[in-house]
Design an enzyme around this catalytic site. Structure first.
Site, short mmCIF file in Angstrom:
data_model
loop_
_atom_site.label_atom_id
_atom_site.label_comp_id
_atom_site.label_asym_id
_atom_site.label_seq_id
_atom_site.Cartn_x
_atom_site.Cartn_y
_atom_site.Cartn_z
N GLU A 158 -5.77 -8.65 -2.71
CA GLU A 158 -6.31 -8.04 -3.92
C GLU A 158 -5.20 -7.54 -4.83
O GLU A 158 -4.25 -6.89 -4.38
CB GLU A 158 -7.23 -6.87 -3.55
CG GLU A 158 -7.83 -6.17 -4.76
CD GLU A 158 -8.47 -4.84 -4.42
OE1 GLU A 158 -8.56 -3.99 -5.32
OE2 GLU A 158 -8.86 -4.65 -3.24
N ARG B 46 0.85 -1.19 0.00
CA ARG B 46 0.00 0.00 0.00
C ARG B 46 0.89 1.24 0.00
O ARG B 46 1.31 1.72 1.04
CB ARG B 46 -0.93 -0.01 1.21
CG ARG B 46 -2.11 0.96 1.09
CD ARG B 46 -3.02 0.86 2.28
NE ARG B 46 -3.69 -0.42 2.37
CZ ARG B 46 -4.81 -0.75 1.73
NH1 ARG B 46 -5.38 0.14 0.95
NH2 ARG B 46 -5.35 -1.93 1.88
N ARG C 77 1.91 -4.60 -6.66
CA ARG C 77 1.39 -5.80 -5.99
C ARG C 77 1.76 -7.07 -6.76
O ARG C 77 1.97 -8.12 -6.16
CB ARG C 77 -0.12 -5.68 -5.80
CG ARG C 77 -0.49 -4.57 -4.83
CD ARG C 77 -1.93 -4.63 -4.39
NE ARG C 77 -2.21 -3.59 -3.40
CZ ARG C 77 -3.25 -3.57 -2.59
NH1 ARG C 77 -4.12 -4.57 -2.64
NH2 ARG C 77 -3.43 -2.59 -1.72
#
Length: 367
Positions: free
Chosen positions: A288, A216, A331
């Site tokens: 995710e 993040r 990610r």
């Protein structure tokens, strides 16, 4: 008007009811999870020795910024180029290079304003002569922008002739708003657009979450997918777009699952959303990595974007817009590190990325 601006889209009829992520429905699982002969580590424990420099990023810019070096930077670049090549070469998306600074109208039209202003980064820029030529519209924005400021501050801002621009949280904003206010010909649909851009998010609503590592970040890259279609084609396009995102994970041999989000976990502008979650063995969890949403005509109404129905000169309809990640580069890098790690702390480069790596087949930890 202020009340209407923060009412979310209506969910599609087949979206499951639910208050939060516990109500999401797993639609598909793909891939075999690797059986390690050692205890796999989280990326934050492996990556610093391979060139993921959290300390320098924090020293330069603060928390949630990272400085990538050497082979790690090359692997990050390879992922983005691979994604863009697959989406343009195999799935028919037209490559774009849009601005990452946009105005209020683009953010409002793609449902980011006013509700999510606190999650965005805004900057002040000089008002140009071109801005002044727009007259009343910019005067309205000008007053709204600084209306709550003190008289002294307003005078100082006016003296320096400053106004606001927004750093995009995703190139969905730039790509979708590229047809803002337009009347399109039906023959031009579907429009499929993609871009690999920097994205910026303040993460105001994520305090305390994922503060460790590269998951993040305030600044990250993403290969975005946007489709602009006729209403009757949007459901099939949603399936097509999600499949385009899945293809990247499968080419990288990264296990994942596909979820249909429930009513309580969908985004503000979505009528239906599929999330793709990749397996991270270091964390022992799915995380995710892509969200593909059909917004129906929700954004089109805010942008006033219509198309002219073929054969009917006067009949127009709102388009449907869709957006998705194909994929989030950072990610995906995390997923590659954790799934391709070796006992000695090195990381093997996936076969699909070898053509982009200039002969590098493995990232080795620094001495």
């Amino acid at each position: 008007k202020a009340a209407l601006e923060i009412i979310p889209n209506l969910p599609a009829a087949d979206v499951p009811d639910g208050a939060d992520e516990a109500g999401n429905r797993v639609e598909k699982e793909w891939g075999d999870k690797r059986a390690f002969d050692f205890a796999p580590k989280e990326h934050a424990d492996i990556a610093p020795a391979l060139g993921m420099d959290f300390e320098t990023g924090a020293r330069l810019s603060g928390a949630r910024f990272t400085f990538l070096r050497g082979g790690m930077a090359r692997l990050h670049r390879a992922l983005g180029q691979f994604m863009l090549d697959v989406q343009t070469g195999e799935h028919g998306y037209a490559e774009c290079n849009p601005p990452v600074l946009v105005g209020d109208d683009a953010m409002y039209g793609t449902d980011k304003l006013p509700k999510f202003a606190d999650d965005l980064f805004a900057i002040r820029v000089p008002r140009s002569q071109e801005d002044a030529a727009f007259g009343g519209q910019n005067d309205r924005i000008w007053k709204e922008d600084f209306g709550s400021a003190s008289t002294e501050l307003r005078e100082r801002l006016l003296h320096f002739n400053l106004r606001r621009r927004w750093l995009i949280p995703t190139s969905e904003v730039s790509l979708t708003a590229s047809v803002m206010g337009e009347l399109l010909d039906e023959a031009a649909l579907p429009m499929r657009l993609t871009a690999l851009t920097l994205c910026f998010r303040s993460e105001a609503g994520a305090a305390g979450r994922d503060t460790r590592g590269f998951i993040r970040q305030h600044q990250f890259e993403k290969c975005e997918l946007v489709s602009i279609v006729r209403p009757e084609d949007s459901e099939a396009e949603h399936q097509r777009m999600t499949r385009a995102a899945e293809t990247i994970l499968e080419r990288l041999a990264l296990p994942y699952r596909k979820l249909l989000l429930c009513t309580g976990d969908m985004g503000f502008g979505a009528r239906k959303t599929y999330d793709l979650e990749v397996w991270l063995p270091g964390q022992g969890a799915y995380r995710e990595i892509s969200s593909c949403s059909n917004t129906g005509d929700f954004q089109a109404r805010r942008m006033n974007t219509r198309y002219r129905v073929a054969g009917e000169q006067k009949k127009t309809e709102f388009v449907h817009t869709l957006n998705g990640s194909g994929l989030a580069v950072g990610r995906t890098l995390v997923a590659v590190i954790e799934n391709y790690q070796n006992a000695d702390g090195s990381v093997t480069v996936p076969d699909a990325l070898l053509p982009y790596m200039g002969g590098i087949t493995r990232l080795e930890p620094a001495a």
